[in-house]
Write a protein that holds these residues in place. Structure first.
Motif, PDB file in Angstrom:
ATOM      1  N   HIS A   1       0.841  -1.198   0.000  1.00  0.00           N
ATOM      2  CA  HIS A   1       0.000   0.000   0.000  1.00  0.00           C
ATOM      3  C   HIS A   1       0.881   1.253   0.000  1.00  0.00           C
ATOM      4  O   HIS A   1       1.916   1.292   0.665  1.00  0.00           O
ATOM      5  CB  HIS A   1      -0.887   0.026   1.247  1.00  0.00           C
TER       6      HIS A   1
ATOM      7  N   PHE B   1      -3.302   7.804   1.687  1.00  0.00           N
ATOM      8  CA  PHE B   1      -4.076   8.113   2.904  1.00  0.00           C
ATOM      9  C   PHE B   1      -3.759   9.503   3.437  1.00  0.00           C
ATOM     10  O   PHE B   1      -4.052   9.837   4.592  1.00  0.00           O
ATOM     11  CB  PHE B   1      -3.810   7.015   3.939  1.00  0.00           C
TER      12      PHE B   1
ATOM     13  N   GLU C   1      -6.206   1.596   9.201  1.00  0.00           N
ATOM     14  CA  GLU C   1      -7.645   1.316   9.164  1.00  0.00           C
ATOM     15  C   GLU C   1      -7.979   0.580   7.866  1.00  0.00           C
ATOM     16  O   GLU C   1      -8.718  -0.412   7.864  1.00  0.00           O
ATOM     17  CB  GLU C   1      -8.429   2.617   9.257  1.00  0.00           C
ATOM     18  N   HIS C   2      -7.371   1.017   6.765  1.00  0.00           N
ATOM     19  CA  HIS C   2      -7.618   0.381   5.460  1.00  0.00           C
ATOM     20  C   HIS C   2      -7.112  -1.063   5.459  1.00  0.00           C
ATOM     21  O   HIS C   2      -7.804  -1.988   5.002  1.00  0.00           O
ATOM     22  CB  HIS C   2      -6.922   1.162   4.348  1.00  0.00           C
TER      23      HIS C   2
ATOM     24  N   THR D   1      -9.534  -4.261   4.926  1.00  0.00           N
ATOM     25  CA  THR D   1      -9.437  -5.095   3.714  1.00  0.00           C
ATOM     26  C   THR D   1      -8.877  -6.486   4.001  1.00  0.00           C
ATOM     27  O   THR D   1      -9.014  -7.381   3.169  1.00  0.00           O
ATOM     28  CB  THR D   1      -8.496  -4.408   2.692  1.00  0.00           C
TER      29      THR D   1
ATOM     30  N   GLY E   1      -5.073   6.268   8.836  1.00  0.00           N
ATOM     31  CA  GLY E   1      -5.911   5.909   7.682  1.00  0.00           C
ATOM     32  C   GLY E   1      -5.427   4.631   7.017  1.00  0.00           C
ATOM     33  O   GLY E   1      -6.222   3.739   6.672  1.00  0.00           O
TER      34      GLY E   1
END
Ligand code: JD8
Length: 404
Positions: free
Chosen positions: A35, A40, A71-72, A76, A68
């Protein structure tokens, strides 16, 4: 196993598409997601850093983008088996990453990695994460990198290769460095005779002998020798793994007395603490007493193998024929360095002392503190019988064993 990695340089993790790890991903053995932290950061410039409160050089990573991103990742990747990941944050001040840690992590269903940059993450990110998941700050080693990505590459490779099916021949995982504490043995392949310019370089003949027992022995000796030469810090625990076989056992000499005094003080602290009395001969003896004892008893010392015989003294035992009864062999001062206890060295030292008894001996005798239940259990396991009543010294018990 699921892995999530968050970084401002996601392309840094591209090497994980290659080689065995890449194949493991394609074979579904590894579910790796990378990621970009900037996804974010919702301001026009996707800002992830800011200047440090309190001043100082460099920039600090802002907390909000991390919150953020985490949390993602949780949203997921959550599953019934693993509702949250174990978050690993590389940092030079972290817990040293080791093969043992790699095995622990390889047993977990979900790992997430937060790759820091600049001067590091705002400290509140760790607090935020710790309220939601297990967080471990891990270090690759005692040197400074510019960010966490390199550490993540190393940790992911070290962990993923331990997963079933990732490394074709799992057997090869066993004999590697840091498995079992020893460094790896030297390896060779064809040609058996290498014409290297003007030098003919051979392969150690034992490797061409087909004698697998001899090859295994040679390879183990090479591992111990390399470990002693390159990683003396690993040598003691590693060498002690196989009992006395891989340690340097020799008759004591007067020069051993100072180290013997230190070892006996360390080893009898335990008995002093649980008996509530420090008035125990091994704790009160002077250096002169120990030196005199070397003249009155047959004493063995155990050292970690070293190139010059000066390896750390990690064990000792002594034995003698009872002054007033030649049929009795007394064993005493059986000691193993506290950090190496529990590996069978004590058992081997007792057997060594017993083996030193002359033909006249028909009974083995040993004495220990009345409160030393572990010692008493150990001697009973070795065939000794506890004699009723007070032992030969105050607060002790005597145990004897008929010689077979
Ligand atoms: C993560 C930022 C750079 C570190 C100021 C240089 C691990 N064994 C290791 N050495 N260095 C790291 C490491 C360095 C990192 C980050 C890991 C995030 N930096 C910082 C503090 C001093 N700069 C590491 N694992």
């Amino acid at each position: 196993m699921r892995l999530d990695v968050v970084s401002i340089f996601p392309e840094y993790l591209a090497p994980l598409d290659l080689s065995l790890i890449g194949k493991a991903r394609r074979d579904g053995l590894l579910d790796l997601h990378v990621h970009d932290l900037r996804d974010f950061a919702h301001d026009r410039h996707r800002t992830v850093d800011d200047s440090p409160f309190g001043g100082g050089a460099g920039m600090v990573m802002k907390p909000e983008p991390w919150a953020g991103a985490l949390e993602h990742v949780v949203a997921t990747g959550a599953s019934d088996a693993a509702p949250v990941p174990h978050l690993l944050v590389p940092g030079p001040g972290g817990v040293p990453f080791t093969q043992a840690m790699a095995h622990e992590l390889a047993a977990e269903p979900w790992l997430a990695f937060a790759c820091g940059r600049y001067e590091g993450l705002d400290e509140r990110v760790y607090e935020h994460a710790a309220e939601r998941m297990r967080v471990t700050v891990v270090s690759l080693g005692d040197y400074v990198l510019n960010g966490g990505e390199v550490a993540v590459l190393a940790v992911v490779e070290a962990v993923a290769r331990l997963l079933p099916g990732v490394v074709g021949n799992a057997e090869s995982l066993v004999e590697e460095s840091h498995e079992g504490g020893l460094l790896e043995y030297p390896v060779y392949t064809r040609p058996a005779l290498w014409q290297d310019g003007g030098t003919t370089r051979e392969v150690p003949p034992v490797l061409l002998s087909g004698d697998h027992a001899a090859i295994a022995r040679w390879r183990h000796e090479q591992r111990v020798a390399r470990t002693v030469a390159r990683r003396p810090d690993l040598a003691a625990p590693a060498a002690a793994v196989g009992g006395l076989d891989h340690l340097d056992v020799r008759p004591a000499v007067p020069a051993d007395a100072p180290e013997l005094l230190v070892l006996q003080r360390a080893c009898w602290m335990q008995e002093g603490r649980i008996s509530g009395s420090w008035h125990i001969p091994p704790l009160e003896e002077s250096l002169e007493d120990v030196a005199r004892g070397l003249g009155e008893w047959t004493t063995w010392v155990v050292r970690v193998p070293s190139l010059d015989g000066s390896g750390r003294l990690v064990g000792s035992v002594r034995g003698r024929v009872r002054p007033d009864d030649p049929t009795v062999w007394e064993t005493g001062r059986l000691m193993v360095a506290p950090d190496l206890q529990g590996r069978g060295l004590g058992r081997d030292l007792l057997a060594l002392a017993e083996a030193g008894a002359p033909q006249s001996v028909s009974t083995y005798w040993i004495n220990t503190g009345r409160v030393s239940e572990a010692n008493i259990r150990r001697y009973k396991r070795a065939g000794y019988r506890l004699l009723p009543g007070e032992g030969s010294f105050p607060g002790t018990v005597d145990l004897t064993k008929r010689r077979r």
